[in-house]
Design an enzyme around this catalytic site. Structure first.
Site, short mmCIF file in Angstrom:
data_model
loop_
_atom_site.label_atom_id
_atom_site.label_comp_id
_atom_site.label_asym_id
_atom_site.label_seq_id
_atom_site.Cartn_x
_atom_site.Cartn_y
_atom_site.Cartn_z
N TYR A 13 0.81 -1.22 0.00
CA TYR A 13 0.00 0.00 0.00
C TYR A 13 0.85 1.28 0.00
CZ TYR A 13 -4.31 -2.61 0.80
OH TYR A 13 -5.39 -3.44 0.65
N THR A 67 6.58 2.23 9.36
CA THR A 67 6.45 2.81 10.70
C THR A 67 7.18 1.91 11.69
OG1 THR A 67 4.29 3.65 10.13
CG2 THR A 67 4.78 3.45 12.48
N LYS A 73 6.19 9.90 14.13
CA LYS A 73 5.22 9.12 13.36
C LYS A 73 4.23 8.37 14.27
CE LYS A 73 3.07 6.54 10.61
NZ LYS A 73 2.43 6.64 9.34
N CYS A 81 -2.67 0.92 10.84
CA CYS A 81 -1.84 2.01 11.35
C CYS A 81 -2.33 2.46 12.71
CB CYS A 81 -1.91 3.18 10.37
SG CYS A 81 -1.65 2.66 8.68
N TYR A 118 -12.01 -1.49 6.53
CA TYR A 118 -11.82 -0.76 7.79
C TYR A 118 -12.34 0.67 7.72
CZ TYR A 118 -7.63 1.98 6.49
OH TYR A 118 -6.75 2.88 5.94
N ARG A 178 -7.94 -5.02 6.71
CA ARG A 178 -7.10 -5.35 7.86
C ARG A 178 -7.62 -4.71 9.15
NH1 ARG A 178 -1.32 -3.76 5.69
NH2 ARG A 178 -2.57 -2.01 4.97
N1 SAJ Z 1 -12.18 6.52 12.28
C1 SAJ Z 1 -13.21 6.79 13.19
N2 SAJ Z 1 -13.56 8.11 13.39
C2 SAJ Z 1 -12.93 9.12 12.75
C3 SAJ Z 1 -11.89 8.83 11.84
C4 SAJ Z 1 -11.52 7.52 11.64
O1 SAJ Z 1 -13.81 5.89 13.77
O2 SAJ Z 1 -13.31 10.27 12.97
C5 SAJ Z 1 -11.78 5.13 12.03
C6 SAJ Z 1 -11.82 4.74 10.56
O3 SAJ Z 1 -13.09 4.35 10.17
C7 SAJ Z 1 -10.82 3.60 10.51
C8 SAJ Z 1 -9.76 4.04 11.53
O4 SAJ Z 1 -10.40 4.98 12.36
O5 SAJ Z 1 -11.38 2.38 10.94
C9 SAJ Z 1 -8.51 4.63 10.93
O6 SAJ Z 1 -8.83 5.41 9.78
P1 SAJ Z 1 -8.19 6.83 9.44
O7 SAJ Z 1 -8.80 7.29 8.19
O8 SAJ Z 1 -8.26 7.72 10.61
O9 SAJ Z 1 -6.63 6.50 9.26
P2 SAJ Z 1 -5.77 5.43 8.41
O10 SAJ Z 1 -5.44 4.30 9.32
O11 SAJ Z 1 -6.41 5.10 7.11
O12 SAJ Z 1 -4.45 6.29 8.11
C10 SAJ Z 1 -3.69 6.81 9.19
C11 SAJ Z 1 -3.39 8.28 8.91
N3 SAJ Z 1 -2.84 8.91 10.11
C12 SAJ Z 1 -3.36 10.05 10.60
O13 SAJ Z 1 -4.31 10.63 10.12
C13 SAJ Z 1 -2.66 10.61 11.82
C14 SAJ Z 1 -2.41 8.39 7.73
O14 SAJ Z 1 -2.01 9.73 7.55
C15 SAJ Z 1 -1.17 7.52 7.99
O15 SAJ Z 1 -0.30 7.54 6.86
C16 SAJ Z 1 -1.63 6.10 8.21
O16 SAJ Z 1 -2.50 6.06 9.33
C17 SAJ Z 1 -0.40 5.22 8.44
O17 SAJ Z 1 -0.01 4.48 7.52
O18 SAJ Z 1 0.24 5.33 9.51
#
Ligand code: SAJ
Length: 409
Positions: free
Chosen positions: A10, A117, A202, A256, A315, A323
């Protein structure tokens, strides 16, 4: 300048494509023969907005995909860093293996950039010793850099171009050389610092988000217990200039945010009360959804789980990644209560069969259902809410608007 990107998942794939499409000579290496064969046959290996166009452009500009590591000036290692479920500590084995194989081929003076990470101290504890065990010296024979990625699935291509980045290096001059590599495409600010600061930054970023979501989820539970509308309360609270609460939901998935905070808990068990509590709150959400669903079934006189459908397996919305997804966590919990497969499950983004009871079209999914649990807010549903008809809905993502039979978390 030749770049060899190691690990075409990814993060590695879009990064390799982006470099190639901006004129850098890139080879992408992955030990998965099937994945490399797919890329060489002209197809991408996952769905992501803008990825196919970027892929075509990078191929025209000569990107090469192979299972072999190549001699190069710069190696960008983006392999998985899972955590050990018992100790909660990082499992650096993929990074270590990639560094070992890189050392077999890399010329004197090569730069090894770890994008995966890692928990603070990983480079010192696990990566440097590999270099030393080969009789090489980090800082002269090879240079070590940590440049953690920050892109968000669903908007990766755009974020690769515009996000700010962090580069941690032992030697600022090497940091500057790596900055030039990323600056070939990255229009954001690129901060050069030391390795440990980059590692910690990070993990801190993702932990911050996990804690914020846990706060929203705890608020959802408080509001539910007393009939308050958590979404309205967060909406209004966020009008305050210094408040920005994220959204409650059915849990936190992905590889993440649901993983990285554990690195801190694993390494600093006595100092991470807030962080481990946030993890526990977010991990409790799939069970909270189940309890809420059974409460609603009773209230609505729905007596069989076979009348209930679960919408969404990924997710989060509009990605194909399942995942650690809240739905999988919820189905696992149902399995422990001996009712795995009791509900129909559908996700437009997941074509293969991954769980019992899964169907592959919206029509088949909706047929004969009395109630739908919306676990993911995919655009397919968000843009066609009429599809829900008069059914009872448990809308865990707050995308379905209001209605007499629409229940929230
Ligand atoms: N989620 C909630 N409520 C929210 C936002 C998200 O329940 O308000 C949930 C989502 O549905 C999901 C999970 O949290 O299940 C994570 O989703 P996400 O969109 O917040 O983040 P990721 O895991 O897709 O990507 C994150 C990002 N990190 C941050 O925003 C600090 C991205 O910038 C990173 O590159 C990535 O982790 C990573 O690879 O570390």
């Amino acid at each position: 300048m030749k770049v060899n990107v190691i690990g075409l998942g990814y993060i590695g794939l879009p990064t390799a494509l982006m470099l190639a499409s901006h004129g850098v000579e890139v080879t992408g290496t992955d030990y998965n023969k099937e994945l490399v064969a797919t890329l060489n046959s002209g197809r991408t290996t996952f769905s992501e907005k803008g990825l196919d166009d970027l892929f075509d452009d990078a191929r025209e500009k000569g990107i090469v995909f192979t299972t072999e590591y190549q001699p190069a000036d710069v190696y960008i290692i983006s392999v998985p860093t899972p955590y050990d479920a018992d100790s909660k500590k990082i499992d650096p084995s993929y990074v270590v293996a990639a560094v070992e194989t890189t050392l077999d081929v890399c010329p004197e003076g090569a730069i090894l950039v770890i994008e995966s990470t890692v928990s603070p101290g990983t480079m010192d504890k696990f990566v440097r010793p590999v270099i030393e065990s080969r009789g090489r010296t980090a800082g002269t024979d090879v240079h070590l850099v940590h440049a953690p990625e920050r892109i968000i699935p669903g908007n990766m291509v755009n974020e690769l171009l515009y996000n700010n980045r962090t580069i941690g290096a032992d030697d600022p001059a090497v940091g500057e050389r790596v900055r030039e590599v990323y600056a070939s495409f990255c229009q954001g600010d690129i901060e050069v610092t030391d390795i440990c600061t980059a590692e910690m930054t990070k993990v801190v970023e993702n932990t911050f988000r996990d804690i914020n979501i846990a706060f929203a989820n705890e608020l959802a539970k408080i509001c539910r217990s007393d009939g308050m509308d958590v979404h309205e309360i967060i909406r209004i609270a966020n009008k305050h200039p210094r408040v920005n609460i994220l959204s409650p939901g059915p849990g936190v998935g992905g590889h993440c945010i649901s993983v990285d905070p554990w690195f801190l808990v694993g390494d600093y068990p006595r100092l991470t009360n807030l962080i481990s509590t946030a993890r526990a709150i977010n991990d409790s959400m799939p069970d909270f959804v189940l309890a809420r669903a059974s409460e609603i079934m009773k209230a609505e006189g729905i007596d069989s789980p076979s009348k209930v459908g679960i919408y969404g397996l990924t997710y989060k919305e509009d990605v194909d990644d399942i995942r650690e997804s809240p739905t999988l966590q919820m189905l696992e919990s149902m399995g422990r209560h001996l009712c795995a497969g009791a509900c129909r499950v559908y996700d437009p983004w997941v074509e293969s069969d991954v769980v019992p009871g899964q169907v592959h079209s919206m029509e088949e999914f909706l047929d004969g259902l009395d109630m739908i649990i919306v676990m993911v807010g995919h655009s397919e549903l968000k843009d066609n809410l009429a599809l829900l008809g008069q059914r009872v809905v448990l809308d865990t993502r707050n995308i379905c608007g209001v209605g007499e039979r629409i229940y929230k978390l």
